[in-house]
Scaffold this active site. Structure first.
Site: not given
Length: 227
Positions: A187, A77, A66, A64
């Site tokens: 991740h 990202f 920031y 989701d």
């Protein structure tokens, strides 16, 4: 929410008439009306606006947006070019790019260059309440972004899916085309990058696959913007 007007519209339009999307629309509108939500409402679909379906080469799935000020702008990202602090997960992505392809680590986290080249920077949830990670989880975004993933998978041409972390890896069962390359890794967050994200060489492997398929590889180098 901003309208979708490019070639994503025909494939996603059926979703707009479904009950889950009507409920999602009401929920998101109420959230923006009553509090602080990221990204800005006119940038919720930024990933789709910048990377039309016909131009997608690579899909990178985030979770989701920031949830702190001046960070989320609709690309997974990525942060705006004037954001001085690069988020830790993106810094680890840059480190892997350096180790894999020799890219220098830039002074910013603005990934629009990737989106412009056909890298779909998609989160599975497209909005978030300020200071509250995953606050818009399980309200319908996952069903909508699954429709996006299915539309990309249905493209009859070689594509690459980079699935980092378990939530993204769970989407692999939706991918059925044998023409696509699906790469998985932990991740890139500081909690898991050392468990196999570092050294995964996903960026060089992506470009090798694209070249072998007769597709222009991605220039992964993000340039400095200066301060």
């Amino acid at each position: 929410m901003a309208a979708i007007s490019n070639d994503w519209l025909p494939v996603l339009k059926p979703e707009f008439g479904k009950e889950y999307y009507r409920e999602l629309y009401r929920f998101v509108n109420d959230e923006y009306r009553n509090g602080v939500v990221y990204p800005p409402a006119d940038r919720i679909f930024e990933a789709l606006h910048l990377t039309p379906l016909h131009s997608v080469k690579v899909v990178i799935l985030g979770q989701d947006p920031y949830h702190e000020p001046n960070q989320a702008h609709g690309l997974s990202f990525s942060v705006p070019p004037d954001q001085r602090q690069i988020p830790p997960s993106l810094m680890n992505i840059y480190q892997e790019l350096h180790d894999d392809l020799g890219c220098y680590i830039p002074d910013n986290g603005y990934l629009k260059k990737w989106a412009d080249q056909g890298v779909l920077l998609l989160n599975t949830v497209l909005t978030v309440r300020a200071h509250a990670a995953f606050s818009h989880k399980d309200h319908g975004w996952e069903q909508f972004t699954d429709a996006i993933i299915r539309a990309v998978d249905a493209e009859d041409r070689p594509l690459v899916f980079l699935l980092w972390g378990r939530p993204a890896q769970m989407k692999a069962e939706m991918l059925h085309s044998r023409r696509h390359l699906v790469l998985t890794a932990p991740h890139p967050s500081p909690l898991s990058a050392y468990r196999g994200f570092f050294g995964c060489r996903h960026f060089s492997r992506t470009n090798d696959f694209l070249r072998a398929s007769g597709v222009e590889p991605v220039d992964w180098q993000i340039e400095n913007v200066g301060r």
